[in-house]
Every structure is written in C-alpha cells, then in structure tokens.
Write a protein that holds these residues in place. Structure first.
Motif, short mmCIF file in Angstrom:
data_model
loop_
_atom_site.label_atom_id
_atom_site.label_comp_id
_atom_site.label_asym_id
_atom_site.label_seq_id
_atom_site.Cartn_x
_atom_site.Cartn_y
_atom_site.Cartn_z
N ALA A 175 8.33 6.88 -10.43
CA ALA A 175 6.59 6.25 -9.90
C ALA A 175 6.69 5.19 -10.21
CB ALA A 175 5.43 7.28 -10.38
N MET A 176 7.18 4.82 -11.27
CA MET A 176 6.68 3.49 -12.21
C MET A 176 6.79 2.69 -11.49
SD MET A 176 4.66 3.53 -14.60
CE MET A 176 4.51 5.54 -15.97
N GLU A 177 8.50 2.67 -10.84
CA GLU A 177 9.47 2.03 -10.07
C GLU A 177 8.20 1.03 -9.04
OE1 GLU A 177 11.65 -1.14 -8.38
OE2 GLU A 177 11.64 -0.25 -10.24
N HIS A 178 7.58 2.52 -7.91
CA HIS A 178 6.71 2.03 -6.96
C HIS A 178 5.68 1.80 -7.45
CE1 HIS A 178 9.81 4.00 -3.67
NE2 HIS A 178 9.74 4.95 -4.66
N LEU A 179 4.67 2.15 -8.39
CA LEU A 179 3.54 1.02 -8.85
C LEU A 179 4.09 -0.51 -9.39
CD1 LEU A 179 1.68 3.98 -10.69
CD2 LEU A 179 1.27 3.42 -8.58
N ARG A 180 5.06 -0.62 -9.80
CA ARG A 180 5.50 -1.64 -10.17
C ARG A 180 5.32 -2.66 -8.96
NH1 ARG A 180 9.07 -4.91 -9.93
NH2 ARG A 180 11.05 -3.34 -8.92
N ARG A 181 6.80 -1.95 -7.80
CA ARG A 181 6.16 -2.87 -6.47
C ARG A 181 5.09 -3.09 -5.58
NH1 ARG A 181 11.80 -0.68 -3.37
NH2 ARG A 181 11.04 -2.92 -2.72
N ALA A 182 4.25 -2.31 -6.00
CA ALA A 182 2.70 -2.29 -5.27
C ALA A 182 2.04 -3.43 -6.05
CB ALA A 182 2.25 -1.49 -5.16
N PRO A 230 0.29 -1.71 0.23
CA PRO A 230 0.10 -0.04 -0.47
C PRO A 230 1.03 1.48 -0.31
CG PRO A 230 -0.54 -1.49 1.69
CD PRO A 230 0.13 -2.06 0.91
N LEU A 231 2.27 1.74 0.72
CA LEU A 231 2.35 2.68 0.57
C LEU A 231 3.28 2.87 -0.74
CD1 LEU A 231 4.86 1.66 4.03
CD2 LEU A 231 2.35 3.22 3.52
N GLY A 247 4.07 6.27 -5.48
CA GLY A 247 4.15 5.77 -6.58
C GLY A 247 2.38 6.92 -7.12
N LEU A 248 1.81 7.18 -6.97
CA LEU A 248 0.02 8.40 -7.29
C LEU A 248 1.10 9.40 -6.65
CD1 LEU A 248 -3.13 6.02 -5.80
CD2 LEU A 248 -2.08 6.27 -8.22
N SER A 249 1.96 9.63 -5.53
CA SER A 249 2.31 10.82 -5.03
C SER A 249 3.30 11.82 -5.43
CB SER A 249 2.95 10.71 -3.69
OG SER A 249 3.83 11.97 -3.31
N LEU A 250 4.64 10.38 -6.58
CA LEU A 250 5.65 10.57 -7.40
C LEU A 250 4.76 11.46 -9.01
CD1 LEU A 250 7.81 8.25 -6.15
CD2 LEU A 250 8.30 10.79 -5.86
N ILE A 251 3.73 10.58 -9.84
CA ILE A 251 2.74 10.80 -10.93
C ILE A 251 1.97 12.30 -10.43
CG2 ILE A 251 0.76 10.65 -11.82
CD1 ILE A 251 1.83 7.27 -12.02
N ARG A 252 1.50 12.79 -9.48
CA ARG A 252 1.13 13.82 -9.34
C ARG A 252 2.29 15.13 -8.78
NH1 ARG A 252 -2.46 11.45 -5.73
NH2 ARG A 252 -1.39 11.42 -3.64
N GLN A 253 3.47 15.05 -8.95
CA GLN A 253 4.72 15.53 -8.81
C GLN A 253 5.29 15.88 -10.19
OE1 GLN A 253 6.94 16.05 -5.05
NE2 GLN A 253 5.20 13.71 -4.51
N LYS A 254 4.75 14.56 -11.18
CA LYS A 254 4.83 14.49 -12.52
C LYS A 254 6.81 13.85 -12.78
CE LYS A 254 2.44 17.96 -14.56
NZ LYS A 254 1.20 17.17 -14.26
N LYS A 255 6.78 12.90 -11.80
CA LYS A 255 8.11 12.30 -11.49
C LYS A 255 7.81 10.50 -11.85
CE LYS A 255 9.23 14.75 -7.10
NZ LYS A 255 9.99 15.21 -5.76
N THR A 256 7.09 10.45 -13.36
CA THR A 256 6.53 9.41 -13.81
C THR A 256 7.77 8.91 -13.70
OG1 THR A 256 5.87 11.14 -15.20
CG2 THR A 256 5.70 8.19 -15.45
N ARG A 257 9.33 8.58 -13.72
CA ARG A 257 10.05 7.25 -13.82
C ARG A 257 10.62 6.80 -12.65
NH1 ARG A 257 16.57 8.04 -16.59
NH2 ARG A 257 14.54 7.68 -18.72
#
Length: 770
Positions: free
Chosen positions: A702-709, A684-685, A690-700
């Motif tokens: 963000a993708m790593e954290h969304l992948r791990r989730a 969940p973290l 990942g969502l927070s980083l997407i909102r900050q436009k830190k896409t790369r």
C-alpha cells in the motif's frame, strides 16, 4: 433580488446547529476516499437512499424528441420573403458551418498531398469524384476513408469521416484556409507538438473527436442526436445541415402560415421568438463621459440568450432548446473555472464568448450581440475602431492621448487593448469579449496576462503599471479576480473575500457565481449562512454556482442549502441539486418536498440518459444506482463506461469503491490493478489502490502505491496528506514529516497538509519530551 417560494424553510438557527455538528477533521488514511468522478457533478456516495426514484437503464432519449422536423421549413423558404437577409447569410460562417464534401465546399488540396506526423504519413487525394484520406485508423493501420462532410471554412476547415455505428469523426488534419502570405494554404495537425496514437483520448477515432456529441448541435439546425444506448449507435438527423434561419428564429411553419394569412392574434407573427425588442433600445451619447447610454436597456437580452445557446462553454443537459429559452433550462454553463479562465476572468481555454461577455461593462450597459455584429452575415457593423465609435466618442477615445500609440498602428486599435486575441486550434485567433481595461498591476499577483506586455514583450508588468497609473491614476477599488485567485489557492482571507464578492451586486453575476462555487471549500458559520441566503434567492447563475458545489458540502448541512435549489426556475440547477441530495434520508421532510425532489432527480436522470454516449454520464447513472442499493445495475453501468472509455479513471475508481461497499475488496483491488496496466495518468488509481491495500492490511504494498500517487506530477493535496498520515500511522514519523513538507512546497497553503504536519510535529515533540 427576488426570493423563491417553497413550502417550508430552514431557520438559520437550525443551519447553525448543523454546522456546529460537522466534523471538519479529515479521516484516517484507510477510510473511504473515492475519486469524485464527474465532469461537473459525479460522485460515489454510500448506497442506501430509499427516497430517490429508480433509474431505468433501458431509458433512451426518445422521450425528449420535439414535435418533429415538419415544423421546420428550411432557409430557402424563408428567403422567399426575406431575400436581403438570406443573401447576407449565404457564405457566412453559419452557412458554411457544415457542408457535404462536394464541389467548391472542400477547400483543402486533395491532390495527392501528404502530411508526415511523427513518422505516420497521411495522404489526401480524389478518386471517382470523391475526396478521400489515407491515414491511421483505430488500430493504427493506414486505411482509406471517404470524406463525408466539411466542417467550418475559415480560418481553417476540418473534415468529417463516417465510422460504423452512425459516428461522424473529425480528422485531426485541418486545412489552413488563410492566405498564403499569412501562413495559410497548407495542411496542419491540430496537436502538432504531441504524438496522438490510437487509444489516446484525443485520437480522431475516439469519443472526444465525435461530431455527434461534441459538435453537432451547434453546427446544424434542429439537430436530433438519436443515440441508442442499447446498441451504442447513432442515427443523428437534422432539418438543415448548417446553421440556418430557424436555428436562431425557431421553426418557420407557423410563421409561413401567418405570412399567408396575417392574424394579429398570433403572437410574434408565428415565430417562437422575436428579436424586434432590440430595435426599441435607443442609444444617446453622454457628452460628459463620451459614452452612449441606452434607453430601455435590457430589451435585447432575448437575443443574447439565443446566441449563448451555442456561443458558450457548456454541456447539453436537455436537448431541443428553442430561441429565447433560458440557457440553464438546457445547458450546464461553465463559470469562471480554473483551466477555462484566468483568475481575473480572462480567457485561458476555448470558452466561446458568452462567459466573457457576461463580465463586461458592455453587457451591464445593455449592449447585445447585434449591436456590434450584423446578425445574418455575422460581419462587424463597421470596420476597425468605427465599430466601437458607435458608442464611444472618437474625439475622446480614438486619440493618441488615450491609447498612447500612433494613429493607424496596431496599438491604436481598440480591440488590441480591450479584446486581446488568443490562438486556438493552432491558427484560429479569437478575441476576449470581456472588453476589459488592461490591468498589468494584477498580473504578477494573479499570474494573469495583460494586453500591454502581451505586445511589449520586452517590458515587464511594473513598467506597464507605471505608464497606466501616470496617465489614468491607480485603479479604483479591488478586482473580483483577487477573490477568485484567493479562493483557488487557499490564501489567507479567502473566505471573507469570496463572501464579499458573492454579495456585491455591482460585480458581474458570473464572477459572483464563481465565488459561490468556491465558498464551500471554506465552510463555517458565516459562509454557511451566506450560502443559505443565496439558496433561497433567485439569481440563476448564483444558484448554479451553489448547485455545482453542493456535493462538497457536509451532509449535515447539504439539505439546508440543496432543498431550496430544488425549487429553482432553472431545470439544470434543480437536477444538480437533486443529484447532490440523492442517497440522503429525505423522508423526514414534508411530502411536497419529497415530490419536488423526485421531479428534479428525474430531470437529472433524463439529462444523463440523453448523454449516455459519454462515460461521465454512465458513471453518474451508476452512482445513483449505487446510492439506491441497486448494485448490479451500478456495476453494469460502470463497466459500460470503462468499455466506452478505458482512460476514464473515475469509472475504475468508483467501481472499486462499489466493491468496497459490498465487502468485495479483492475485486476492488483487481479492478484497480487492471486499470493501471493501460492508464498512464495513474495517480488516482495508485491512490485508490493504496487505500484498498491498507484496508486489506497489505501495508508495505500500500505504501508504495500511496507514494507513487503523492509524488506524481498530477498529484493533488489529498494524496500527499493521506500518504503522510499513512507513514506516520506506520511509525515512520520522519518520512511522514518529509513527505508533508515536500507537499507544502507544491501546495504552500493547503490546510490539510499544514494541519497534518503541525499535528505530527506536535506529537513527535511530545513523545521526545517524555
């Protein structure tokens, strides 16, 4: 079924117009996707309701303490007149539920014995007349702790240690008090296969092994938890250390006054509740069926309500229950929830009998606890099959023709087929009180156990099914477990199956209520109409099922379902409904409705404040503050929850969501990164970060954290869906399709994953054809 009265109603036409306006499509990967962080009822919603009453963080449970312990006189006083009952109670599980650690009360060998647990040695010994344990404390260092109290007696005995702040903590080392021939007379660890270290949620010094919250109110009489949120300390008190006479009969002072001067005008001889009505129930054998039938059935249900206050899986919402009180005025009862019960209602985790018994034909026929158990000694009324023979003709049922086993063998024992046992706490075998007919025909479809192959482990379910069908024929009709299984798994036809079960008054109310709790996952015009009908009726368990799921209902529809529940006769249900409505604009409704909402929400706040020693309740209170635009209070409560239980993920995620709503995305990111440093259960973290980083436009990143989730062993369909959508939005369609296809292997029928995969495939095909 009675219908509740309230000063206005929604027409189905209005409800249907609301449904038609619901956007059932999922949002983009960068939207608000906070973790819903309740034990049963936590969420973070958008701040902004002015209609809810303000939460006072300084509120304590002082307002909830009853008249006082002076009303309680003690079991010894009761025994002056009720000598036979007192003698039967002495030495019972109730009498031995908790004792001071002295003399013969301590069963374990405190003789220098040692126990090696993953290389950490614990020693049990005596010194200066006291019982002590030398074991690893909260920092992992070995310390010497006096044993304050014993807890239980058979088949195991636990021991309580007093830590600072008035906390009593249950040691993980227990004494197996069974005979040596049965494997007893030894020390053992309650988590033998998992190394529990300091800081782990299950470590003996932590809040999940805290007696004051977890155990106390069912092991002592007139328990007052007395938690002070300001200091974080307990001053817990009781009238009697164990489960005495007044735990079941209520305070005895007025009864003693009546005994000294009998007055026919004093109801129930001065007792809070009388169980005399159960004696009015007469049982007559039906020679055709071989089963006894009750006259005046239902007269003993007051007894069942009293037993259920402890013998149920529940959390305490409002303390100070008295005998005969409605359980849902004080307790948030568990339904047939996944992880607690198998889909067909069989016991999966510790559920303490009540939820099982509600499913039984015995309950439907009017049987109550004391029909089988002597209420003071707690022993069975008769040994072996004789207890069943009270109502089931032995010539019909206690025969090899019925049970297929040699007389006197384990297979010939009624309980082994109809009340299979499961071990908890390593050695404590507890029987399933649903008194069910074995259904091996369901086991393969629903992944459920059955008593036949539970004993005949060398055989399969099809063999057991064939044997039973040859003798008794195929079972008539379906089973409610099929609908619950479909609802849990998202199978085709789940909505119709759940709706049919919810409407079927021939089925147990707890099964119907479970169906109601699952129906909001399948909201459409028909299910919404059904849920509104349920909301306006007055079935306590069905109301509870809807109230517990109300937060998952779209906001456009929620008032139509939630406002009738504010008028429920059950205090817990009213509070859950009010919490689900908090933060919504209710000022367009009549003043009387707003007043009822304020009353119900205040009851919910009382409940959560009473349990402010738990991170779940602190987070719940924080959520309400956030909805009322009281950000500073919400932030403080989230941080209190994190400090109390750093492993409690919803507090971290919801605090980060609060910062997002306040436009402080950098702080949201810091909260989540810090939480990841210490939390192993991190899916969940990672998702929230990942969502927070997407909102900050830190896409790369963000993708790593969304992948791990998405790839975590603890993932849920939502994480996979969001990751797939995010990949596709980033232009990596092939990876998105692969991630979603892999997700469907884990969750074959998830509608979000399936819909996203179809949409992306369709879009990629259109682009390819251009």
């Amino acid at each position: 079924m009675p219908v509740k009265l309230y000063p206005f109603g929604f027409t189905l036409l209005v409800l249907m117009s609301l449904i038609s306006g619901c956007d059932r499509n999922a949002g983009s990967a960068g939207g608000n996707d906070s973790l819903q962080g309740r034990s049963a009822d936590t969420s973070t919603g958008p701040a902004g309701s002015a209609s809810a009453p303000s939460v006072d963080r300084a509120t304590t449970n002082a307002a909830f303490i009853p008249e006082g312990p002076g009303q309680f006189v003690g079991s010894g006083s009761c025994g002056n007149c009720h000598r036979k009952q007192l003698k039967a109670w002495q030495g019972s599980h109730h009498d031995l539920s908790m004792q001071e650690a002295a003399g013969g009360a301590v069963l374990g060998q405190f003789d220098g014995s040692e126990f090696n647990y993953f290389g950490s040695v614990t020693r049990f010994y005596r010194k200066d007349g006291r019982f002590l344990v030398q074991t690893a404390g909260p920092e992992g260092k070995r310390q010497d702790y006096p044993i304050a109290y014993t807890f239980g007696a058979f088949p195991l005995q636990q021991y309580l240690v007093e830590l600072p702040g008035g906390r009593l903590q249950a040691l993980p080392f227990a004494w197996d008090s069974r005979d040596k021939a049965e494997g007893g007379q030894r020390w053992f660890h309650l988590y033998p296969d998992e190394e529990i270290t300091p800081g782990d949620p299950l470590h003996w010094t932590g809040i999940n092994q805290n007696w004051n919250f977890m155990c106390a109110d069912c092991h002592s009489t007139n328990l007052q938890k007395n938690y002070d949120p300001a200091s974080g300390t307990f001053s817990t008190e009781w009238s009697e250390i164990d489960v005495g006479c007044e735990a079941c009969h209520g305070p005895g002072a007025r009864h003693m006054e009546w005994a000294a001067n009998p007055d026919s005008n004093i109801a129930d001889k001065g007792l809070v509740a009388s169980f005399a009505q159960r004696k009015q129930v007469a049982w007559e054998m039906d020679p055709e069926s071989g089963i006894a039938r009750a006259k005046l059935a239902g007269r003993g249900q007051g007894e069942l309500k009293t037993c259920a206050q402890c013998h149920s899986r529940r959390s305490t919402a409002h303390p100070d229950a008295r005998p005969g009180d409605s359980p849902l005025d004080h307790y948030n009862l568990s339904l047939l929830d996944e992880g607690l019960y198998h889909a067909d209602g069989q016991v999966d985790d510790e559920v303490f009998v009540y939820g099982s018994f509600l499913q039984s034909r015995m309950h439907a026929a009017g049987v109550t606890c004391s029909n089988c158990h002597e209420p003071h000694s707690l022993e069975l009324r008769a040994k072996g099959n004789a207890v069943c023979a009270q109502c089931h003709m032995p010539d019909r049922f206690d025969t090899a023709e019925h049970h297929f086993h040699p007389a006197g063998s384990p297979g010939a024992q009624c309980a082994n087929c109809h009340m299979p046992a499961k071990n908890f706490m390593v050695v404590d075998a507890r029987r399933d009180h649903s008194f069910r007919i074995p259904r091996p025909d369901l086991s393969d479809r629903l992944d459920t156990p059955n008593a036949c192959t539970g004993c005949h482990t060398e055989r399969d379910n099809s063999w057991a099914t064939a044997v039973l069908e040859e003798k008794f024929g195929k079972p008539d009709g379906g089973h409610y477990g099929e609908a619950i299984h479909a609802g849990r798994q998202g199978l085709p036809g789940a909505a119709d199956a759940l709706a049919k079960l919810a409407l079927d008054e021939s089925q147990p109310s707890i099964a119907r209520a479970t169906a109601v709790s699952l129906l909001p996952r399948y909201l459409n015009r028909d299910t919404a109409q059904l849920l509104q009908v349920i909301a306006q009726q007055d079935d306590p368990l069905l109301e509870l099922g809807l109230a517990r799921a109300l937060e998952t209902v779209p906001e456009q529809v929620r008032p139509a379902l939630g406002i009738p529940l504010l008028y429920s006769q059950q205090r817990v249900t009213r509070g859950l409904a009010a919490n689900a409505l908090a933060g919504m604009p209710l000022d367009r409704f009549p003043q009387s409705v707003q007043q009822q909402f304020a009353l119900a929400l205040n009851q919910y706040l009382q409940s959560e404040t009473y349990n402010a020693d738990r991170p779940e309740s602190l987070a719940n209170l924080a959520n309400l503050h956030a909805q009322q635009q009281q950000a500073a209070r919400a932030e403080a409560l989230y941080r209190d929850a994190i400090e109390l239980a750093p492993y409690y993920l919803p507090a971290h995620v919801n605090l980060s969501e609060l910062y997002r709503l306040l436009g402080r995305e950098d702080q949201a990111e810091r909260v989540l990164r810090k939480a990841l440093e210490t939390n192993d259960r991190a899916a969940p973290l990672h998702h929230a970060l990942g969502l927070s980083l997407i909102r900050q436009k830190k896409t790369r990143d963000a993708m790593e954290h969304l992948r791990r989730a998405a790839e975590s062993t603890e993932t849920i369909p939502r994480y996979i869906y969001v990751y797939g959508v995010a990949l596709n939005s980033a232009g990596d369609t092939r990876a998105a399709i692969a991630a979603l296809e892999q997700g469907l292997q884990k969750f074959p029928r998830d509608p979000q994953i399936s819909s996203a995969l179809a949409s992306i495939n369709r879009g990629s095909g259109e682009r390819a054809g251009q």
